[in-house]
Scaffold this active site. Structure first.
Site, PDB file in Angstrom:
ATOM      1  N   HIS A   1      26.191 134.228  99.135  1.00  0.00           N
ATOM      2  CA  HIS A   1      25.547 134.064 100.434  1.00  0.00           C
ATOM      3  C   HIS A   1      26.593 134.091 101.521  1.00  0.00           C
ATOM      4  O   HIS A   1      27.718 133.619 101.329  1.00  0.00           O
ATOM      5  CB  HIS A   1      24.753 132.746 100.502  1.00  0.00           C
ATOM      6  CG  HIS A   1      23.750 132.758 101.606  1.00  0.00           C
ATOM      7  ND1 HIS A   1      24.062 132.397 102.886  1.00  0.00           N
ATOM      8  CD2 HIS A   1      22.451 133.136 101.606  1.00  0.00           C
ATOM      9  CE1 HIS A   1      22.979 132.537 103.636  1.00  0.00           C
ATOM     10  NE2 HIS A   1      21.991 132.982 102.894  1.00  0.00           N
TER      11      HIS A   1
ATOM     12  N   ASP B   1      16.802 134.060  97.064  1.00  0.00           N
ATOM     13  CA  ASP B   1      16.105 135.278  96.661  1.00  0.00           C
ATOM     14  C   ASP B   1      16.130 135.524  95.169  1.00  0.00           C
ATOM     15  O   ASP B   1      15.325 136.300  94.654  1.00  0.00           O
ATOM     16  CB  ASP B   1      16.706 136.492  97.398  1.00  0.00           C
ATOM     17  CG  ASP B   1      16.261 136.493  98.841  1.00  0.00           C
ATOM     18  OD1 ASP B   1      15.132 136.060  99.089  1.00  0.00           O
ATOM     19  OD2 ASP B   1      17.045 136.891  99.708  1.00  0.00           O
TER      20      ASP B   1
HETATM   21  N1  CMC Z   1      28.121 140.314  92.931  1.00  0.00           N
HETATM   22  C1  CMC Z   1      29.428 140.559  92.659  1.00  0.00           C
HETATM   23  N2  CMC Z   1      30.441 140.284  93.500  1.00  0.00           N
HETATM   24  C2  CMC Z   1      30.131 139.756  94.679  1.00  0.00           C
HETATM   25  C3  CMC Z   1      28.803 139.487  95.055  1.00  0.00           C
HETATM   26  C4  CMC Z   1      27.785 139.779  94.119  1.00  0.00           C
HETATM   27  N3  CMC Z   1      26.505 139.525  94.408  1.00  0.00           N
HETATM   28  N4  CMC Z   1      28.778 138.956  96.283  1.00  0.00           N
HETATM   29  C5  CMC Z   1      30.049 138.905  96.703  1.00  0.00           C
HETATM   30  N5  CMC Z   1      30.857 139.387  95.726  1.00  0.00           N
HETATM   31  C6  CMC Z   1      32.339 139.417  95.771  1.00  0.00           C
HETATM   32  C7  CMC Z   1      32.852 140.531  96.656  1.00  0.00           C
HETATM   33  O1  CMC Z   1      33.047 141.708  95.937  1.00  0.00           O
HETATM   34  C8  CMC Z   1      34.128 139.916  97.157  1.00  0.00           C
HETATM   35  O2  CMC Z   1      35.085 139.991  96.139  1.00  0.00           O
HETATM   36  P1  CMC Z   1      36.667 140.175  96.513  1.00  0.00           P
HETATM   37  O3  CMC Z   1      37.035 138.934  97.290  1.00  0.00           O
HETATM   38  O4  CMC Z   1      37.343 140.278  95.184  1.00  0.00           O
HETATM   39  O5  CMC Z   1      36.741 141.436  97.328  1.00  0.00           O
HETATM   40  C9  CMC Z   1      33.793 138.433  97.331  1.00  0.00           C
HETATM   41  O6  CMC Z   1      32.748 138.194  96.364  1.00  0.00           O
HETATM   42  C10 CMC Z   1      33.309 138.072  98.708  1.00  0.00           C
HETATM   43  O7  CMC Z   1      32.285 138.993  99.067  1.00  0.00           O
HETATM   44  P2  CMC Z   1      31.811 139.316 100.536  1.00  0.00           P
HETATM   45  O8  CMC Z   1      30.989 140.561 100.539  1.00  0.00           O
HETATM   46  O9  CMC Z   1      32.993 139.240 101.456  1.00  0.00           O
HETATM   47  O10 CMC Z   1      30.889 138.064 100.815  1.00  0.00           O
HETATM   48  P3  CMC Z   1      29.974 137.897 102.012  1.00  0.00           P
HETATM   49  O11 CMC Z   1      29.878 136.432 102.197  1.00  0.00           O
HETATM   50  O12 CMC Z   1      30.357 138.726 103.180  1.00  0.00           O
HETATM   51  O13 CMC Z   1      28.583 138.524 101.469  1.00  0.00           O
HETATM   52  C11 CMC Z   1      26.420 138.718 100.552  1.00  0.00           C
HETATM   53  C12 CMC Z   1      27.454 137.794 101.209  1.00  0.00           C
HETATM   54  C13 CMC Z   1      25.098 137.946 100.465  1.00  0.00           C
HETATM   55  C14 CMC Z   1      26.175 139.967 101.411  1.00  0.00           C
HETATM   56  C15 CMC Z   1      26.938 139.140  99.155  1.00  0.00           C
HETATM   57  O14 CMC Z   1      27.211 137.981  98.392  1.00  0.00           O
HETATM   58  C16 CMC Z   1      25.951 140.041  98.403  1.00  0.00           C
HETATM   59  O15 CMC Z   1      25.998 141.260  98.576  1.00  0.00           O
HETATM   60  N6  CMC Z   1      25.046 139.439  97.547  1.00  0.00           N
HETATM   61  C17 CMC Z   1      24.047 140.205  96.881  1.00  0.00           C
HETATM   62  C18 CMC Z   1      22.888 140.479  97.826  1.00  0.00           C
HETATM   63  C19 CMC Z   1      22.040 139.241  98.070  1.00  0.00           C
HETATM   64  O16 CMC Z   1      21.669 138.516  97.143  1.00  0.00           O
HETATM   65  N7  CMC Z   1      21.684 139.030  99.339  1.00  0.00           N
HETATM   66  C20 CMC Z   1      20.778 137.938  99.728  1.00  0.00           C
HETATM   67  C21 CMC Z   1      21.409 136.946 100.605  1.00  0.00           C
HETATM   68  S1  CMC Z   1      20.350 135.497 100.754  1.00  0.00           S
HETATM   69  C22 CMC Z   1      19.057 136.037 101.723  1.00  0.00           C
HETATM   70  C23 CMC Z   1      19.292 135.836 103.156  1.00  0.00           C
HETATM   71  O17 CMC Z   1      19.487 134.662 103.571  1.00  0.00           O
HETATM   72  O18 CMC Z   1      19.238 136.825 103.894  1.00  0.00           O
END
Ligand code: CMC
Length: 428
Positions: A307, A364
């Site tokens: 998240h 989700d």
């Molecule tokens: N699976 C695998 N790796 C992940 C995932 C995941 N779901 N999410 C983050 N990572 C890794 C990412 O590759 C990165 O690794 P590294 O540091 O080695 O490069 C690290 O974790 C940090 O990722 P980030 O993209 O910088 O994290 P963020 O906080 O910007 O992204 C997110 C948050 C929700 C977009 C992401 O976790 C994601 O894509 N999750 C899957 C989609 C999802 O479930 N979205 C629903 C969010 S809840 C609903 C809402 O409130 O809208």
């Protein structure tokens, strides 16, 4: 803490005010920074930018706290209804019995939608995505209720527009579902509360009265409450940004719906089930898919994990997990996809990759499983998220207007070409 923050640029220093919220969140007020220094701040994705001061929702991503108007999400989910929470978000306080009755009856009076709107439903291809339909239909409401176009509505007129939208949204969502399965639409009935009415329009039939299981009503209430607001996320910021141009409520909400559609935001609940189905079809080897999610050369991510702001746990996920277990048990659902979800969850929670990055199941991950158990098709999940988020979006839009916030206009650091001479097309 000092009441100012000092910025040093070259040999000059500038004092900028510090703003502290009621939950002791601190912010440096940079609104005069450019005037004072010629500098702007750069913050891609707005991860460190407070776009507004808001009194609606508080969340602490580190501690896993979420509160609407000061009430904890845990208490609201356990003790209140979706309509009560909607009232709280919109008007700032929990309603008295009389206020809630009046709110409910005002909503009931506006659940019908203009019959000509049905022509829109007829026009959409039967397989078109419900989110595209929802966004188009909500913006179309502005044509049928043109009084909403007046950006200087009195508070009373504005309130009527809000009531109409909340009332009609449930009708629109259920009609989208009916269209997707080729069934006739069911009209709203005033005798039902908001959630029961929605479920009746969705799962009811024209020929006979159906019984709606209280377990289903309760689960639906919980899901809608958990989604009702989440402060300045992508879709809510979109609603405020679009609304800041003095654009009408329907158009602002339609923009929020489009923002919610993406799989990184509201579309994740649909993506979760699609991922689980894919893993099942592939033989159910969860370890293989966990490894794919960890592989930086593989674009695959575990949907429903991680998240943007919750970095220890998502408090909504805790509540919904419990609701999920109850619903599945009470409805006697035995779904192989669920077994995969459980294995995936257990494996990820014990894997150093996910633990180190604080990637936990989010709301989700479980909401998709419940929606599926309740009988909703996968591509309706994000629409249900939108139905829940509506009072939050509206409350944020209303607050933005009441606070007379200026039109949103971020800046940029330009990194493109400088001063190129035009070359005639024959010479390129
Ligand atoms: N699976 C695998 N790796 C992940 C995932 C995941 N779901 N999410 C983050 N990572 C890794 C990412 O590759 C990165 O690794 P590294 O540091 O080695 O490069 C690290 O974790 C940090 O990722 P980030 O993209 O910088 O994290 P963020 O906080 O910007 O992204 C997110 C948050 C929700 C977009 C992401 O976790 C994601 O894509 N999750 C899957 C989609 C999802 O479930 N979205 C629903 C969010 S809840 C609903 C809402 O409130 O809208």
């Amino acid at each position: 803490m000092s009441e100012t923050a000092t910025v040093k640029l070259g040999d000059k220093t500038y004092d900028l005010p510090i703003v502290t919220g009621t939950e002791n969140e601190n912010a440096i007020d940079i609104s005069k920074l450019r005037d004072l220094t010629g500098f702007i701040t750069l913050d891609s994705g707005y991860k460190n930018t407070g776009a507004t001061k808001s009194a609606i929702t508080y969340l602490d991503g580190e501690q896993g706290i979420l509160k609407y108007r000061g009430y904890s999400i845990e208490e609201l989910a356990e003790k209140s209804s979706f309509l009560e929470v909607s009232y709280l978000l919109l008007y700032g306080n929990l309603p008295t019995k009389e206020q809630l009755d009046n709110f409910q009856s005002a909503i009931s009076r506006h659940t019908l939608i203009h019959e000509d709107m049905k022509k829109f439903f007829d026009g959409f291809p039967s397989k078109s995505h419900p989110m595209g339909q929802l966004s188009s239909l909500v913006v179309s409401l502005s044509s049928f209720y043109p009084e909403s176009l007046n950006s200087n509505q009195t508070a009373e007129e504005q309130n009527l527009t809000i009531i109409k939208l909340i009332a009609k949204m449930a009708t629109v969502v259920s009609w989208i579902y009916k269209k997707s399965i080729g069934h006739p639409i069911i009209y709203p009935q005033n005798k039902y509360d908001y959630v029961t009415n929605f479920l009746n329009m969705t799962f009811g039939q024209r020929t006979e009265e159906i019984e709606i299981d209280p377990v289903v009503v309760s689960a639906m209430n919980t899901l809608l409450i958990l989604h009702a607001d989440h402060e300045q996320n992508c879709s809510t910021s979109t609603v405020r940004m679009v609304g800041s141009s003095d654009c009408n409520l329907y158009a602002s909400i339609a923009a929020g719906i489009s923002a919610l559609w993406g799989p990184l935001h509201g579309g994740a609940n649909q993506a979760v089930i699609e991922m689980l189905e894919k893993i099942k079809e592939d033989g159910g080897d969860t370890e293989k898919w966990i490894n794919k999610a960890k592989d930086k050369n593989d674009g695959f991510r575990l949907m429903g994990f991680g998240h943007r702001v919750y970095k220890n746990f998502d408090p909504r996920a805790k509540i919904i997990k419990k609701a999920c277990d109850e619903v599945l048990e009470k409805l006697g659902i035995d779904d192989p996809v669920l077994e995969i979800a459980k294995k995936l969850e257990a494996a990820a929670l014990n894997d150093p990759y996910f633990v180190e990055r604080k990637l936990y199941p989010n709301v989700d991950f479980y909401s998709g499983i419940i929606y599926r158990a309740l009988g909703f098709p996968t591509d309706m999940f994000t629409v249900l998220f939108a139905l829940g988020r509506l009072p939050g979006w509206v409350a944020q839009w209303k607050e933005m207007k009441e606070n007379k916030e200026p039109i949103g206009r971020p800046r940029q650091v330009y990194i493109g070409e400088v001063n190129r001479d035009f070359v005639d097309i024959s010479q390129r």
